[in-house]
Structures are given as structure tokens and as C-alpha cells.
Design a protein around this motif. Structure first.
Motif, PDB file in Angstrom:
ATOM      1  N   ASN A  46       0.757  -1.305  -0.089  1.00 41.22           N
ATOM      2  CA  ASN A  46      -0.174   0.003  -0.018  1.00 41.22           C
ATOM      3  C   ASN A  46       0.721   1.294   0.059  1.00 41.22           C
ATOM      4  O   ASN A  46       0.633   2.118  -0.689  1.00 41.22           O
ATOM      5  CB  ASN A  46      -0.855  -0.071   1.142  1.00 41.22           C
ATOM      6  N   ILE A  47       1.710   1.665   0.891  1.00 38.53           N
ATOM      7  CA  ILE A  47       2.453   2.791   1.122  1.00 38.53           C
ATOM      8  C   ILE A  47       3.488   2.925   0.081  1.00 38.53           C
ATOM      9  O   ILE A  47       3.802   4.132  -0.265  1.00 38.53           O
ATOM     10  CB  ILE A  47       3.127   2.861   2.600  1.00 38.53           C
ATOM     11  N   ASP A  80      10.293  -7.319  -3.661  1.00 38.31           N
ATOM     12  CA  ASP A  80       9.246  -7.737  -2.938  1.00 38.31           C
ATOM     13  C   ASP A  80       9.286  -9.302  -2.880  1.00 38.31           C
ATOM     14  O   ASP A  80       9.924  -9.904  -3.884  1.00 38.31           O
ATOM     15  CB  ASP A  80       7.820  -7.210  -3.440  1.00 38.31           C
ATOM     16  N   GLU A  90       9.794   3.411   6.360  1.00 37.45           N
ATOM     17  CA  GLU A  90       8.472   3.934   7.041  1.00 37.45           C
ATOM     18  C   GLU A  90       8.461   3.709   8.461  1.00 37.45           C
ATOM     19  O   GLU A  90       9.284   3.238   9.008  1.00 37.45           O
ATOM     20  CB  GLU A  90       7.499   2.895   6.282  1.00 37.45           C
ATOM     21  N   LYS A  91       7.609   4.661   8.925  1.00 40.55           N
ATOM     22  CA  LYS A  91       7.117   4.372  10.366  1.00 40.55           C
ATOM     23  C   LYS A  91       6.615   2.998  10.786  1.00 40.55           C
ATOM     24  O   LYS A  91       5.705   2.529   9.539  1.00 40.55           O
ATOM     25  CB  LYS A  91       6.272   5.524  10.978  1.00 40.55           C
ATOM     26  N   GLN A  96       5.656  12.090   7.637  1.00 41.45           N
ATOM     27  CA  GLN A  96       5.252  13.203   6.679  1.00 41.45           C
ATOM     28  C   GLN A  96       4.699  14.356   7.256  1.00 41.45           C
ATOM     29  O   GLN A  96       4.432  15.192   6.624  1.00 41.45           O
ATOM     30  CB  GLN A  96       4.834  12.545   5.324  1.00 41.45           C
TER      31      GLN A  96
HETATM   32  N1  LIG Z   1       3.502   6.992   6.675  1.00 39.91           N
HETATM   33  C1  LIG Z   1       2.141   6.399   6.542  1.00 39.91           C
HETATM   34  O1  LIG Z   1       1.393   7.164   6.551  1.00 39.91           O
HETATM   35  C2  LIG Z   1       2.062   5.051   6.521  1.00 39.91           C
HETATM   36  C3  LIG Z   1       0.665   4.756   6.321  1.00 39.91           C
HETATM   37  C4  LIG Z   1       0.236   2.980   5.939  1.00 39.91           C
HETATM   38  C5  LIG Z   1       1.482   1.855   6.311  1.00 39.91           C
HETATM   39  N2  LIG Z   1       2.839   2.744   6.766  1.00 39.91           N
HETATM   40  C6  LIG Z   1       3.847   1.814   6.910  1.00 39.91           C
HETATM   41  O2  LIG Z   1       4.520   1.193   5.802  1.00 39.91           O
HETATM   42  C7  LIG Z   1       4.562  -0.162   6.051  1.00 39.91           C
HETATM   43  C8  LIG Z   1       4.173  -0.926   5.165  1.00 39.91           C
HETATM   44  O3  LIG Z   1       2.864  -1.019   5.133  1.00 39.91           O
HETATM   45  P1  LIG Z   1       1.692  -1.255   3.995  1.00 39.91           P
HETATM   46  O4  LIG Z   1       0.589  -0.799   4.713  1.00 39.91           O
HETATM   47  O5  LIG Z   1       2.141  -0.589   2.692  1.00 39.91           O
HETATM   48  O6  LIG Z   1       2.067  -3.163   4.100  1.00 39.91           O
HETATM   49  P2  LIG Z   1       1.391  -3.961   3.005  1.00 39.91           P
HETATM   50  O7  LIG Z   1       1.294  -5.299   3.750  1.00 39.91           O
HETATM   51  O8  LIG Z   1       0.491  -3.314   1.972  1.00 39.91           O
HETATM   52  O9  LIG Z   1       2.893  -3.979   2.039  1.00 39.91           O
HETATM   53  C9  LIG Z   1       4.099  -4.677   2.738  1.00 39.91           C
HETATM   54  C10 LIG Z   1       4.694  -5.277   1.264  1.00 39.91           C
HETATM   55  O10 LIG Z   1       5.995  -5.694   1.749  1.00 39.91           O
HETATM   56  C11 LIG Z   1       6.289  -7.056   1.125  1.00 39.91           C
HETATM   57  N3  LIG Z   1       7.200  -7.676   1.893  1.00 39.91           N
HETATM   58  C12 LIG Z   1       7.002  -8.343   3.210  1.00 39.91           C
HETATM   59  N4  LIG Z   1       8.123  -8.876   3.655  1.00 39.91           N
HETATM   60  C13 LIG Z   1       9.189  -8.441   2.876  1.00 39.91           C
HETATM   61  C14 LIG Z   1      10.441  -8.561   2.706  1.00 39.91           C
HETATM   62  N5  LIG Z   1      11.057  -9.148   3.812  1.00 39.91           N
HETATM   63  N6  LIG Z   1      11.246  -8.246   1.913  1.00 39.91           N
HETATM   64  C15 LIG Z   1      10.467  -7.535   0.737  1.00 39.91           C
HETATM   65  N7  LIG Z   1       9.184  -7.417   0.748  1.00 39.91           N
HETATM   66  C16 LIG Z   1       8.356  -7.768   1.747  1.00 39.91           C
HETATM   67  C17 LIG Z   1       4.813  -7.634   1.141  1.00 39.91           C
HETATM   68  O11 LIG Z   1       4.774  -8.645   0.261  1.00 39.91           O
HETATM   69  C18 LIG Z   1       4.138  -6.445   0.647  1.00 39.91           C
HETATM   70  O12 LIG Z   1       4.169  -6.396  -0.687  1.00 39.91           O
HETATM   71  C19 LIG Z   1       4.582  -0.439   7.624  1.00 39.91           C
HETATM   72  O13 LIG Z   1       5.822  -0.099   8.201  1.00 39.91           O
HETATM   73  C20 LIG Z   1       3.414   0.620   7.944  1.00 39.91           C
HETATM   74  O14 LIG Z   1       3.374   1.311   9.252  1.00 39.91           O
HETATM   75  C21 LIG Z   1       2.777   4.054   6.670  1.00 39.91           C
END
Ligand SMILES: NC(=O)c1ccc[n+]([C@@H]2O[C@H](COP(=O)([O-])OP(=O)(O)OC[C@H]3O[C@@H](n4cnc5c(N)ncnc54)[C@H](O)[C@@H]3O)[C@@H](O)[C@H]2O)c1
Length: 374
Positions: A28-29, A51, A111-112, A141
Motif C-alpha cells: 500500500n504505502i 518484494d 517507513e514508520k 510526513q
Molecule cells: N507513513 C504512513 O502514513 C504509512 C501509512 C501506512 C503504512 N505505513 C507503514 O508502511 C509499512 C508497510 O505498510 P503497508 O500498509 O504498505 O503494508 P503492505 O502489507 O500493504 O505491504 C508490505 C509489502 O512488503 C512485502 N514484504 C513483506 N516482507 C518483505 C520482505 N522481507 N522483503 C521484501 N518485501 C517484503 C509484502 O509482500 C508487501 O507487498 C509499515 O511499516 C506501515 O506501518 C506508513
């Protein structure tokens, strides 16, 4: 808060030309990171994505026209030699990935939350490269909208007077299905509940504005969701400047908002938003007798920049290109993580906690709440 002016730092290594960037974790992020990089073609090129799930990787590469894809971070680092890696994986993967990037000479925007504990975050900070090596910055951010910089400037000029009392509320709603994603709601993989994963943004912003905290008293509870961590925390935080803040982090609030309100001697400053803000989300209310001075300064201050990944990534890229400190240094990050640890420590120990009590001897230095039941 991190000022955008040049600073001498660990990690200064000016980059001649565009920054070679890569994204790790394409969920997502990561989309926000990729879009910001694609919107900044004079500053950056996005050379690779990584990934462990090939389908996710391929879809992400296709969407953002990324030339190289990997399922192994180490292979990407060896073959692409990026200047900057955006670590967008779940929190449990951050530490080893950040350390691998730094060891390969790449700076990191992680990321946080940056890691699962204070101890892990300290280890990541210790892996930064010293005088000429790479550094780690964390995504917070909300430090980057013009509204917060305007407040900071008014604070620094003395127009607002002393900060007295503040509210820092992240009251969001997450239904039970939100926790179906396997890493969510568990100490082992998310490190904590809304204190660590959601309210950390507002808490970071509060610290960026009010500075050093001196004591926290808190409760963290599981009130309604079937999760391992808390779904609610309520804290009182004292600051070295004499201000006191109430901090609420909830995932149980159908009327959702993110709110920071600070009552200064000469005005109330308030921000109400959800996931990001623009200038219109800020409101200032002068105290009687200070209307003219306060409103004139407010109108004259910086305008026009929304908070968000784009605003932070611009500054991160410029820091690398100019060889100056990144915004949100590892020191800033540790300050915020220390307050998060303080909330958990106070709640589990049932007493006020000071930052000095969160050193290596503290049980909350190595883990926020892992192994403890609420
Ligand atoms: N700054 C913000 O506003 C904000 C908002 C949402 C999430 N986040 C943070 O972003 C991070 C990810 O969240 P998300 O919602 O995108 O998660 P998500 O589950 O949507 O995406 C994570 C991705 O990482 C991949 N992944 C998992 N382990 C891995 C590894 N060892 N090596 C490579 N790829 C790997 C997964 O397959 C997946 O595609 C978290 O730390 C979350 O807290 C930040």
C-alpha cells in the motif's frame, strides 16, 4: 523539529546528478513513495523494486514503469548500487533491511514505525556511516506541511508566548477485518497497536513542536478488538518547557480525526485532519489583546505545502544531493520511539516514566509489550 537548513551530519556525501532510488516492499504505502519519485524526475530515478511476492512486485513495476525487479534485497543492492532505498515493508522486516542497505553504502528512508523497539532503532542508528557514510531517515510526513513550519516560526519569534497545554489525539476507526492482514495487531510483527502504528505520527508532530518530554503517565488497553496489542491508549505527557499534553491513540472511534491543539499564552493553534493536512486544516484563535499581532504573523507565514510523502521525499532527496542531514534524523526518530516506549512502560508498570528510565536496563528498551498480556 528538523529545520531545512544545512547541518553537519553523519552521512554527508553530496550526489552529483539524480539520486538512484529503489523501493523495498511494494504494498500500500510504497505507491506513495513511487509516485513522489516519479513526480520528481529532475531529482531522482527509480531504478528497482524488491518484494518477496513476485505478483505484487510485477504489478508494482508495471504500474510505475520500474526497469528492474528483485525478490532478494541483497541482490538488488549488489547489482544496482542505489543511493537511497525506501523501506516500505512491514515493521518486523525494517531492522535487518535497513542495516543491509547501510552496509551496502545506501542511505535509507524507512517507513514508520522504524523498528519494533528502541533497542532495534538504536542498532539501526549505530549502523549509519559516520563522517562520509550513509544515513537513515524515517517517514514522519506530517512534519512537512507549511502549516507546521508556520507554527514553528511563530513559536520561535515569540509571537505565541509559552505553550501551556496541548491535546494530541489520533482517534481512528479500524474494524476487525483490518486485522486480518497477518502482521497487524501483534507485538511480534507490528510492535504495538495504535500507539506504535497509528498515533506515532501525531506524537512525532507534537514532539517536533514542543521538544523534550520529561514524564509520561499512561494506560494502554484492549477495549474492543480481537488483537494481541492495545487498541486504545491514553497518556499525559509533561514537557521540559512546562507544557502538558493529553495524548489519545484509538482505533475504536467512528468519528475519525487526527488533532493537535496547543494553547499558548497568546493564542490557540489547532490542526484537525485525518491522514494529511493543507493550510486550511489549521486554525488560530488569538487571546484577547493579541489579535492584531498574532493574525498578522499568521498571515505572513509560510503557505502552500500540504503534508505528505511528496513533501518529505523532496527534502530527503535534496539532503542527499547537497550532502546535508536528512530531515527526521535517527536522533529525531529515537526521541519519538522513546515516547512510544514510555507509554507502554507506564501502562504496564502502572506508574509515571521518565526518558532516563528507558535505557538498556529497562524491559521496555528491547520490546514495547511483546510477551505481556493486556
Ligand atoms: N507513513 C504512513 O502514513 C504509512 C501509512 C501506512 C503504512 N505505513 C507503514 O508502511 C509499512 C508497510 O505498510 P503497508 O500498509 O504498505 O503494508 P503492505 O502489507 O500493504 O505491504 C508490505 C509489502 O512488503 C512485502 N514484504 C513483506 N516482507 C518483505 C520482505 N522481507 N522483503 C521484501 N518485501 C517484503 C509484502 O509482500 C508487501 O507487498 C509499515 O511499516 C506501515 O506501518 C506508513
Amino acid at each position: 523539529m528538523s529545520a531545512p537548513s544545512p547541518r553537519s551530519i553523519p552521512g554527508a556525501r553530496p550526489i552529483d546528478g539524480r539520486v538512484r532510488t529503489a523501493v523495498v516492499g511494494t504494498g500500500n504505502i510504497a505507491r506513495f513513495h513511487a509516485q513522489a519519485l516519479l513526480d520528481l524526475p529532475q531529482r531522482a530515478e527509480l531504478v528497482a523494486a524488491v518484494d518477496i511476492v513476485p505478483e505484487a512486485l510485477n504489478a508494482f513495476r508495471e504500474l510505475h514503469a520500474i526497469p528492474n525487479g528483485y525478490t532478494e534485497l541483497a541482490e538488488m543492492l549488489t547489482e544496482q548500487r542505489p543511493d537511497l532505498v525506501h523501506v516500505c515493508t512491514p515493521p518486523g522486516a525494517h531492522r535487518t533491511q535497513v542495516e543491509a542497505c547501510l552496509a551496502a553504502g545506501a542511505s535509507v528512508l524507512v517507513e514508520k514505525p522504524p523498528a519494533l523497539s528502541l533497542a532495534e532503532t538504536e542498532k539501526m542508528a549505530a549502523a549509519e556511516g559516520g563522517a562520509n557514510g550513509p544515513w537513515m531517515a524515517t517517514v514522519f510526513q506530517h512534519r512537512f506541511g507549511s502549516g507546521v513550519r508556520r507554527v514553528r516560526a511563530l513559536m520561535d519569534s515569540g509571537v505565541l508566548g509559552r505553550p501551556l497545554v496541548a491535546a494530541c489525539h489520533t482517534t481512528w476507526f479500524r474494524p476487525q477485518e483490518y486485522f486480518d492482514v497477518p502482521w497487524r495487531g501483534r507485538w511480534e510483527t507490528e510492535g504495538g497497536g495504535p500507539t506504535m502504528g497509528h498515533g506515532i505520527h501525531q506524537m512525532d508532530l507534537l514532539l517536533a513542536l514542543l521538544g523534550e518530554w520529561t514524564e509520561v503517565s499512561a494506560i494502554a488497553r484492549r477495549q474492543a478488538r480481537d488483537v494481541e496489542t492495545e487498541d486504545l491508549s491514553v497518556a499525559r505527557v509533561d514537557f521540559a518547557n512546562g507544557a502538558v499534553a493529553s495524548v489519545v491513540n484509538s482505533l475504536l472511534s467512528p468519528q475519525e480525526e487526527s488533532r493537535i491543539r496547543i494553547d499558548f499564552e497568546r493564542a490557540t493553534v489547532e490542526l484537525v485532519h485525518l491522514y494529511g493536512y493543507g493550510d486550511d486544516d489549521w486554525r488560530i484563535t488569538p487571546a484577547p489583546g493579541f489579535e492584531e499581532e498574532v493574525l498578522a504573523a499568521w498571515r505572513a507565514g509560510e503557505h502552500g505545502v500540504n503534508s505528505g510523502h511528496h513533501a518529505q521525499i523532496v527534502q530527503v532527496l535534496d539532503a542527499l544531493r547537497e550532502g546535508i542531514a536528512p530531515p527526521v534524523t535517527s536522533t529525531d526518530t529515537l526521541n519519538t520511539m522513546r515516547l512510544v516506549a514510555g507509554v507502554y512502560a507506564s501502562s504496564f508498570e502502572g506508574r509515571p516514566i521518565t526518558p532516563a528510565e528507558l535505557g538498556p536496563e529497562s524491559a521496555f528498551h528491547d520490546r514495547m509489550g511483546k510477551g505481556r498480556s493486556l
